[in-house]
Scaffold this active site. Structure first.
Site, PDB file in Angstrom:
ATOM      1  N   TRP A  64     -35.139 -23.472   7.465  1.00  0.00           N
ATOM      2  CA  TRP A  64     -35.729 -22.847   6.269  1.00  0.00           C
ATOM      3  C   TRP A  64     -36.709 -21.750   6.648  1.00  0.00           C
ATOM      4  O   TRP A  64     -36.773 -20.715   5.985  1.00  0.00           O
ATOM      5  CB  TRP A  64     -36.340 -23.912   5.346  1.00  0.00           C
ATOM      6  CG  TRP A  64     -35.243 -24.766   4.802  1.00  0.00           C
ATOM      7  CD1 TRP A  64     -34.976 -26.072   5.103  1.00  0.00           C
ATOM      8  CD2 TRP A  64     -34.184 -24.348   3.915  1.00  0.00           C
ATOM      9  NE1 TRP A  64     -33.841 -26.481   4.462  1.00  0.00           N
ATOM     10  CE2 TRP A  64     -33.332 -25.458   3.725  1.00  0.00           C
ATOM     11  CE3 TRP A  64     -33.866 -23.153   3.269  1.00  0.00           C
ATOM     12  CZ2 TRP A  64     -32.202 -25.396   2.911  1.00  0.00           C
ATOM     13  CZ3 TRP A  64     -32.734 -23.091   2.457  1.00  0.00           C
ATOM     14  CH2 TRP A  64     -31.918 -24.203   2.289  1.00  0.00           C
ATOM     15  N   ASP A  72     -43.906 -22.789   1.963  1.00  0.00           N
ATOM     16  CA  ASP A  72     -42.674 -23.247   1.306  1.00  0.00           C
ATOM     17  C   ASP A  72     -42.717 -24.773   1.331  1.00  0.00           C
ATOM     18  O   ASP A  72     -42.311 -25.398   2.298  1.00  0.00           O
ATOM     19  CB  ASP A  72     -41.444 -22.728   2.061  1.00  0.00           C
ATOM     20  CG  ASP A  72     -40.150 -23.363   1.548  1.00  0.00           C
ATOM     21  OD1 ASP A  72     -40.208 -24.121   0.560  1.00  0.00           O
ATOM     22  OD2 ASP A  72     -39.088 -23.099   2.145  1.00  0.00           O
ATOM     23  N   LYS A 126     -36.400 -32.040  -5.130  1.00  0.00           N
ATOM     24  CA  LYS A 126     -36.597 -33.096  -4.134  1.00  0.00           C
ATOM     25  C   LYS A 126     -37.564 -34.153  -4.682  1.00  0.00           C
ATOM     26  O   LYS A 126     -37.157 -35.267  -4.967  1.00  0.00           O
ATOM     27  CB  LYS A 126     -37.106 -32.520  -2.811  1.00  0.00           C
ATOM     28  CG  LYS A 126     -35.993 -31.771  -2.057  1.00  0.00           C
ATOM     29  CD  LYS A 126     -36.332 -30.344  -1.920  1.00  0.00           C
ATOM     30  CE  LYS A 126     -35.337 -29.433  -1.263  1.00  0.00           C
ATOM     31  NZ  LYS A 126     -34.072 -29.842  -0.800  1.00  0.00           N
TER      32      LYS A 126
HETATM   33  N1  PMP Z   1     -36.906 -24.316   1.500  1.00  0.00           N
HETATM   34  C1  PMP Z   1     -36.759 -25.622   1.821  1.00  0.00           C
HETATM   35  C2  PMP Z   1     -37.761 -26.265   2.739  1.00  0.00           C
HETATM   36  C3  PMP Z   1     -35.677 -26.344   1.322  1.00  0.00           C
HETATM   37  O1  PMP Z   1     -35.508 -27.637   1.654  1.00  0.00           O
HETATM   38  C4  PMP Z   1     -34.757 -25.705   0.452  1.00  0.00           C
HETATM   39  C5  PMP Z   1     -33.585 -26.425  -0.173  1.00  0.00           C
HETATM   40  N2  PMP Z   1     -33.041 -27.463   0.492  1.00  0.00           N
HETATM   41  C6  PMP Z   1     -34.951 -24.351   0.155  1.00  0.00           C
HETATM   42  C7  PMP Z   1     -36.039 -23.695   0.687  1.00  0.00           C
HETATM   43  C8  PMP Z   1     -33.999 -23.602  -0.724  1.00  0.00           C
HETATM   44  O2  PMP Z   1     -34.154 -24.038  -2.024  1.00  0.00           O
HETATM   45  P1  PMP Z   1     -33.190 -23.571  -3.202  1.00  0.00           P
HETATM   46  O3  PMP Z   1     -31.851 -24.137  -2.909  1.00  0.00           O
HETATM   47  O4  PMP Z   1     -33.853 -24.176  -4.406  1.00  0.00           O
HETATM   48  O5  PMP Z   1     -33.186 -22.096  -3.240  1.00  0.00           O
END
Ligand code: PMP
Length: 364
Positions: A102, A176, A200
């Site tokens: 991420w 994030d 989550k």
């Molecule tokens: N950042 C993190 C730490 C994540 O776990 C996720 C999704 N698993 C995201 C960003 C991306 O999120 P989204 O699919 O809502 O765009």
């Protein structure tokens, strides 16, 4: 089938109580004659839902008055662009800490708008730890520092909050927090921006919550689309466009559930108990292995592998037959991953550990 325990990394398990309430209210919310899905976002009914959701969030997370709460669509992934677009404020670079999949995505997006100084990275050990702040190489002139407090895929979590005051100026800390938001108490005042996809710990997919300190609003990079400007959303109480109304309503119910269950302090205690149970078991056996450095192990996402990977399929099949579902690891890393967010009860982790013991014994 026995009780189902859902270990998905997200969209993830929601409290059963919340789903039952949503079911009971789905056709007619509070005698309004409407489903929440059918309400105008500007009508008094939905406005009251939005206001209560925000008030409960502020209370639970202790959000100071000089922070705006935004309810946005576009997922946390849109924030990878919105952060630089809104926070560069004339500067040409930003600091990022790279601790996994991420972080990498956030960095890749930021590079479209500025130079990225990777202040630290755990790539040398395959993203299995969080680099200590002492080894960070921070550019003190950069606009902000971005990090990922919990790497959902790698299962690496910081058990500390970076201290940016040591770089001699007010550098906003941007987090994030998608997969750890509301899982433990937090001091919002340490951050410039916190963003988190809801799917989550706090609700269904479709909603991204952004907390932004007011003094950071108002300067965007040239060409920033209106929808990507934090100030536009802040000035319109997240109603510049139609917000994700139903996910906001479900999130509101989850926050009520959190309040009823003792808030973030109580959640942290349960989350520590769940994580300890699983990690302590993993450390007693060499049938399974968790690659993450002990101090940096995530309370939310527990990755592990089987020593004999030819048993992976059988493990998942037998787990599924016991009602333990969605344990397959992320496609990029393989193995298994148990996500044990707020709504996963301790009993679910006990059932998982019991199954893992039995599986190991019968394949020893
Ligand atoms: N950042 C993190 C730490 C994540 O776990 C996720 C999704 N698993 C995201 C960003 C991306 O999120 P989204 O699919 O809502 O765009």
């Amino acid at each position: 089938m026995e009780h189902i325990y859902n270990f998905s990394a997200g969209p993830a398990v929601l409290p059963a109580e919340v789903l039952r309430q949503a079911r009971d209210e789905i056709l007619d919310w509070h005698d309004s004659g409407m489903s929440v899905m059918e309400m105008s976002h500007r009508g008094k009914e939905f406005m009251s839902i939005a206001a209560k959701t925000e008030a409960d969030l502020r209370e639970l997370a202790g959000i100071p008055d000089n922070y705006k709460v935004l309810f946005l669509s576009g997922g946390a992934s849109s924030q990878f662009a919105m952060a630089p677009m809104n926070l560069l404020r004339g500067k040409k670079s930003a600091n990022y800490v790279n601790t996994g999949e991420w972080s990498k995505k956030a960095i890749k997006e930021a590079k479209k708008y500025c130079a990225v100084n990777v202040a630290a990275s755990s790539e040398d050990k395959n993203f299995t730890y969080a680099p200590a702040q002492d080894v960070w190489n921070v550019d003190p002139e950069a606009a902000y520092l971005h990090y990922t407090p919990n790497e959902t895929i790698g299962g690496v979590e910081y058990n500390w909050v970076p201290d940016l005051t040591r770089y001699g100026r007010d550098m906003p800390l941007v987090a994030d927090m998608s997969s750890s938001f509301m899982s433990r108490p937090l001091d919002v005042s340490r951050f410039g921006v916190i963003y988190a996809g809801a799917q989550k710990n706090v609700g269904p997919a479709g909603l991204c919550i952004v907390l932004v300190r007011e003094d950071l609003l108002g300067t965007t990079v040239p060409g920033t689309p209106t929808m990507f400007d934090y100030k536009v959303h802040a000035e319109n109480d997240s109603m510049y466009n139609t917000p994700p109304t139903y996910p906001m309503y479900i999130t509101g119910l989850v926050l009520e559930w959190l309040k009823k269950n003792g808030g973030l302090e109580a959640m942290e205690k349960i989350n520590v108990a769940k994580a300890d149970l699983l990690y302590n078991f993993l450390d007693t056996t060499d049938f399974y292995h968790c690659p993450v450095a002990k101090p940096d192990r995530s309370r939310m996402n527990v990755p592990f592998t089987l020593k004999d990977t030819s048993l992976d399929g059988e493990f998942l099949k037998q787990a599924g037959a016991r009602g333990l579902i969605q344990l397959k690891g992320h496609r990029s890393v393989g193995g298994m991953r148990a996500s044990i967010y707020n709504a996963m009860p301790l009993e679910g982790v006990k059932a998982l550990v019991e199954f893992m013991k039995e599986f190991a014994d019968s394949h020893a």
